[in-house]
Design a protein around this motif. Structure first.
Motif, PDB file in Angstrom:
ATOM      1  N   ARG A  76      -3.850 -39.370 -10.416  1.00 54.32           N
ATOM      2  CA  ARG A  76      -3.521 -38.624 -11.638  1.00 54.32           C
ATOM      3  C   ARG A  76      -4.595 -38.831 -12.698  1.00 54.32           C
ATOM      4  NH1 ARG A  76      -0.381 -36.920  -8.446  1.00 54.32           N
ATOM      5  NH2 ARG A  76       1.901 -36.906  -8.572  1.00 54.32           N
ATOM      6  N   HIS A 133       3.191 -37.449  -4.315  1.00 56.85           N
ATOM      7  CA  HIS A 133       3.570 -38.820  -3.978  1.00 56.85           C
ATOM      8  C   HIS A 133       4.981 -39.074  -4.487  1.00 56.85           C
ATOM      9  CE1 HIS A 133       1.595 -40.222  -8.055  1.00 56.85           C
ATOM     10  NE2 HIS A 133       2.856 -39.914  -8.240  1.00 56.85           N
ATOM     11  N   HIS A 184       7.678 -42.527  -5.928  1.00 58.39           N
ATOM     12  CA  HIS A 184       7.761 -43.939  -6.300  1.00 58.39           C
ATOM     13  C   HIS A 184       9.139 -44.228  -6.870  1.00 58.39           C
ATOM     14  CE1 HIS A 184       6.580 -41.944 -10.028  1.00 58.39           C
ATOM     15  NE2 HIS A 184       5.400 -41.641  -9.508  1.00 58.39           N
ATOM     16  N   ARG A 237       8.495 -35.685 -18.166  1.00 63.14           N
ATOM     17  CA  ARG A 237       7.313 -35.046 -18.771  1.00 63.14           C
ATOM     18  C   ARG A 237       7.777 -34.223 -19.956  1.00 63.14           C
ATOM     19  NH1 ARG A 237       4.610 -37.473 -14.603  1.00 63.14           N
ATOM     20  NH2 ARG A 237       5.879 -37.228 -12.734  1.00 63.14           N
ATOM     21  N   HIS A 242       6.608 -35.597  -5.843  1.00 61.15           N
ATOM     22  CA  HIS A 242       6.171 -34.732  -6.951  1.00 61.15           C
ATOM     23  C   HIS A 242       4.672 -34.547  -6.935  1.00 61.15           C
ATOM     24  CE1 HIS A 242       6.346 -38.886  -8.420  1.00 61.15           C
ATOM     25  NE2 HIS A 242       5.360 -38.604  -9.267  1.00 61.15           N
TER      26      HIS A 242
HETATM   27 FE   FE2 Z   1       4.078 -40.081  -9.972  1.00 64.38          FE
END
Ligand code: FE2
Ligand code: GTQ
Length: 364
Positions: free
Chosen positions: A73, A109, A111, A117, A150
């Motif tokens: 990212r 990925h 997690h 956001r 995502h």
């Molecule tokens: Fe992420």
């Protein structure tokens, strides 16, 4: 010469502390006051990052740093100077600005930390959350709950900037961070035929009403993944019309339960009237604010923080927070208070009057 009784005791006491340390035991009576503090003593300090500082740096990163597998990212984290170099906005919260240039994609990925956001600026990006492509526009809130795949895709020709909030430091403190890259084929999830599926499945009307329905026994994230600015603004208008309070607060909730949007993270918007000045309030739990519209200032523990669109600031747990606006303003709020509420330890205290302002924060 023989030692006096006091000296003998002192020597024995020193020997006791030495022997305790040597076998990894620690006497509580020497550290009680630093552990059991009358009120929370967060290491994070009140702080503000201005859009004027962050955006040119984010643009330089767009020029210089590609978004790739591994780095994952293009994100600049808010690193609170009280945390000794840890890259967190507050002890329990990650806050950051993320950006994507035209036609860029950030790989998929998942997690265990959950993320939200809040879109600041730009058009054309969608975040695909477990197969559901959620279009992102300024003022929208998009959720990526724990362990959901995502990726972010910029299908347009403009740069896009948004705020990321995660519970990463909290999950790290619980030693429960797991992370996985999307196994493919390809770095991204397949392009979905339809966008915004969760949005169509949950029509407006129940998105901002806390505790509307009995909560489930196990905390669950909201099945609605995107909350549109138009709906939020309309709800704020409706609430503000019915009240003469200086600050109108609206919490985003799980439409099926009325609980916070994620088990660990709560999100709200605050509208402060032009010339409005809210009460000074202390709350347990850390808070990150993102200014979206207008201009104003927030006094945190006696220090004034001026803000405008795109500025981000932190109010650590139990700091006194007092908002005022020069023009009608909107602030987005991210907090870990849902965890404290679930544990039955959340506290709030409205102070009897405005704070004495002892200084004004100068952003870097
Ligand atoms: Fe992420
Ligand atoms: O967009 O997936 O700010 O995984 C930090 C970690 C954003 C993301 C962050 C992440 C992401």
């Amino acid at each position: 010469m023989t030692a006096s009784p006091e000296t003998r005791t002192d020597l024995e006491l020193e020997a006791l502390y030495r022997d305790l340390a040597a076998v990894d035991l620690r006497p509580l009576w020497t550290i009680t006051e630093q552990l059991l503090t009358p009120t929370p003593q967060p290491r994070a300090v009140p702080w503000l990052w201005s859009a004027a500082t962050m955006k040119p740096l984010a643009r330089r990163a767009i020029e210089l740093v590609p978004v790739e597998r591994g780095g994952e990212r293009r994100v600049l984290s808010l690193q609170n100077p009280g945390l000794g170099g840890r890259p967190y906005a507050a002890g329990t919260l990650w806050g950051a600005i993320q950006c994507l240039g035209p036609r860029e994609t950030a790989p998929a990925h998942r997690h265990t930390p959950g993320a939200v956001r809040w879109v600041l600026e730009g058009e054309g990006v969608w975040t695909t959350v477990d197969g559901d492509a959620c279009d992102m526009h300024p003022g929208d809130l998009v959720l990526t709950p724990s362990w959901n795949w995502h990726d972010h895709v910029n299908g347009g020709d403009s740069e896009m900037f948004w705020f990321d909030g995660l519970d990463l430091p909290m999950i790290e403190a619980l030693d429960a961070v797991f992370f996985e890259q999307y196994p493919g084929p390809g770095e991204n999830q397949p392009a979905p035929a339809e966008h915004n599926v969760s949005e169509r499945a949950h029509p407006p009307g129940t998105r901002y009403v806390r505790g509307a329905v009995d909560g489930p026994l196990t905390p669950a994230p909201s099945p609605l993944l995107v909350y549109r600015w138009a709906d939020t603004a309309a709800e704020l208008d409706r609430l503000a019309a019915d009240s003469d309070e200086p600050v109108t607060t609206l919490e985003y909730v799980n439409p099926t339960t009325g609980a916070s949007v994620l088990p660990t993270l709560g999100c709200s918007v605050l509208r402060v009237r032009a010339g409005g000045h809210g009460p000074a309030v202390r709350r347990s739990g850390n808070a990150v604010f993102v200014a979206f519209q207008g201009a104003g200032s927030t006094v945190i523990d006696g220090q004034r923080f001026h803000w405008g669109p795109g500025d981000m600031f932190v109010a650590p747990s139990w700091s006194a927070v007092e908002h005022a606006a020069d023009e009608e303003s909107v602030l987005f709020l991210l907090t870990d208070a849902p965890v404290l509420r679930a544990l039955g330890i959340h506290r709030e205290q409205v102070l009897p009057g405005p704070q004495t302002v002892t200084g004004t924060f100068t952003p870097r």
